[in-house]
Write a protein that holds these residues in place. Structure first.
Motif, mmCIF file in Angstrom:
data_model
loop_
_atom_site.group_PDB
_atom_site.id
_atom_site.type_symbol
_atom_site.label_atom_id
_atom_site.label_comp_id
_atom_site.label_asym_id
_atom_site.label_seq_id
_atom_site.Cartn_x
_atom_site.Cartn_y
_atom_site.Cartn_z
ATOM 1 N N GLU A 48 0.794 -1.050 0.047
ATOM 2 C CA GLU A 48 0.103 -0.184 0.005
ATOM 3 C C GLU A 48 0.793 1.325 -0.007
ATOM 4 O O GLU A 48 0.593 2.270 -0.574
ATOM 5 C CB GLU A 48 -0.963 -0.010 1.320
ATOM 6 N N ALA A 49 1.797 1.264 0.936
ATOM 7 C CA ALA A 49 2.866 2.404 0.898
ATOM 8 C C ALA A 49 3.713 2.511 -0.485
ATOM 9 O O ALA A 49 3.599 3.774 -0.840
ATOM 10 C CB ALA A 49 3.840 2.161 1.853
ATOM 11 N N ALA A 50 3.915 1.643 -1.343
ATOM 12 C CA ALA A 50 4.657 1.745 -2.539
ATOM 13 C C ALA A 50 3.459 2.057 -3.425
ATOM 14 O O ALA A 50 3.984 2.956 -4.087
ATOM 15 C CB ALA A 50 5.144 0.327 -2.848
ATOM 16 N N VAL A 51 2.344 1.731 -3.530
ATOM 17 C CA VAL A 51 1.291 2.121 -4.556
ATOM 18 C C VAL A 51 1.119 3.757 -4.238
ATOM 19 O O VAL A 51 1.013 4.491 -4.989
ATOM 20 C CB VAL A 51 0.124 1.685 -4.525
ATOM 21 N N ASP A 52 1.130 4.042 -3.102
ATOM 22 C CA ASP A 52 0.800 5.419 -2.696
ATOM 23 C C ASP A 52 1.975 6.307 -3.096
ATOM 24 O O ASP A 52 1.498 7.448 -3.589
ATOM 25 C CB ASP A 52 0.402 5.522 -1.072
ATOM 26 N N TYR A 53 2.912 6.036 -2.792
ATOM 27 C CA TYR A 53 4.093 6.828 -3.023
ATOM 28 C C TYR A 53 4.374 7.035 -4.793
ATOM 29 O O TYR A 53 4.366 7.999 -5.217
ATOM 30 C CB TYR A 53 5.474 6.278 -2.735
ATOM 31 N N ILE A 54 4.086 5.935 -5.316
ATOM 32 C CA ILE A 54 4.335 5.902 -7.040
ATOM 33 C C ILE A 54 3.158 6.616 -7.523
ATOM 34 O O ILE A 54 3.505 7.338 -8.230
ATOM 35 C CB ILE A 54 4.242 4.250 -7.344
ATOM 36 N N GLN A 55 2.149 6.481 -6.981
ATOM 37 C CA GLN A 55 0.788 7.495 -7.555
ATOM 38 C C GLN A 55 1.125 9.059 -7.054
ATOM 39 O O GLN A 55 0.658 9.900 -7.924
ATOM 40 C CB GLN A 55 -0.558 7.038 -6.984
ATOM 41 N N ARG A 56 1.600 9.358 -6.006
ATOM 42 C CA ARG A 56 1.831 10.484 -5.831
ATOM 43 C C ARG A 56 3.288 11.475 -6.201
ATOM 44 O O ARG A 56 3.362 12.548 -5.970
ATOM 45 C CB ARG A 56 1.732 10.829 -4.152
ATOM 46 N N ALA A 57 4.247 10.559 -6.394
ATOM 47 C CA ALA A 57 5.601 11.025 -6.364
ATOM 48 C C ALA A 57 5.539 12.202 -7.603
ATOM 49 O O ALA A 57 5.060 11.887 -8.707
ATOM 50 C CB ALA A 57 6.565 9.941 -7.007
ATOM 51 N N ALA A 58 6.303 13.228 -7.273
ATOM 52 C CA ALA A 58 6.436 14.308 -8.317
ATOM 53 C C ALA A 58 7.702 13.884 -9.489
ATOM 54 O O ALA A 58 8.518 12.935 -8.766
ATOM 55 C CB ALA A 58 7.023 15.512 -7.686
ATOM 56 N N SER A 59 7.416 13.990 -10.659
ATOM 57 C CA SER A 59 8.475 13.659 -11.774
ATOM 58 C C SER A 59 9.829 14.349 -11.416
ATOM 59 O O SER A 59 9.757 15.466 -10.749
ATOM 60 C CB SER A 59 8.184 14.231 -13.079
ATOM 61 N N MET A 60 10.929 13.652 -11.735
ATOM 62 C CA MET A 60 12.193 14.331 -11.479
ATOM 63 C C MET A 60 12.532 15.282 -12.462
ATOM 64 O O MET A 60 11.797 15.089 -13.759
ATOM 65 C CB MET A 60 12.838 13.176 -11.601
ATOM 66 N N SER A 61 13.077 16.353 -12.206
ATOM 67 C CA SER A 61 13.234 17.511 -13.325
ATOM 68 C C SER A 61 14.930 17.457 -13.583
ATOM 69 O O SER A 61 15.554 17.030 -12.722
ATOM 70 C CB SER A 61 12.619 18.491 -12.970
ATOM 71 N N MET A 62 15.291 17.866 -14.805
ATOM 72 C CA MET A 62 16.654 17.975 -14.890
ATOM 73 C C MET A 62 16.881 19.300 -14.540
ATOM 74 O O MET A 62 16.686 20.348 -15.306
ATOM 75 C CB MET A 62 17.075 17.579 -16.348
ATOM 76 N N GLY A 63 17.707 19.449 -13.381
ATOM 77 C CA GLY A 63 18.093 20.976 -12.929
ATOM 78 C C GLY A 63 19.503 21.069 -13.517
ATOM 79 O O GLY A 63 20.176 20.370 -13.976
ATOM 80 N N VAL A 64 19.842 22.384 -13.418
ATOM 81 C CA VAL A 64 21.287 22.751 -13.952
ATOM 82 C C VAL A 64 22.066 22.823 -12.621
ATOM 83 O O VAL A 64 21.824 23.290 -11.653
ATOM 84 C CB VAL A 64 21.314 24.293 -14.396
ATOM 85 N N SER A 65 23.265 21.859 -12.739
ATOM 86 C CA SER A 65 23.939 21.692 -11.687
ATOM 87 C C SER A 65 25.421 22.765 -11.774
ATOM 88 O O SER A 65 25.742 23.136 -12.670
ATOM 89 C CB SER A 65 24.168 20.466 -11.435
#
Length: 65
Positions: A48-65
């Protein structure tokens, strides 16, 4: 393509495409994300925790480093 970041069992960071997840299973007390490439053992404490996180997780963005 969308990627999210999770923590693997050995504390490694993993970027995964949620569309590649075919199943989430509990194997020997560990929660595994099943993909076409095999199983990824995670630090999730329940399916349940895995499903919840996967559904809510924000997409990773490519930041400038």
């Amino acid at each position: 393509m969308r990627f999210i970041k999770i923590k693997g069992y050995n504390d490694q960071d993993i970027a995964i495409n949620p569309k590649a997840i075919t199943a989430i299973k509990e194997v020997g007390g560990d929660i595994c994300l099943m993909t076409n490439g095999g199983a990824i053992t995670t630090q999730f404490t329940s399916i349940e925790a895995a499903v919840d996180y996967i559904q809510r997780a924000a997409s990773m963005s490519m930041g400038v480093s």
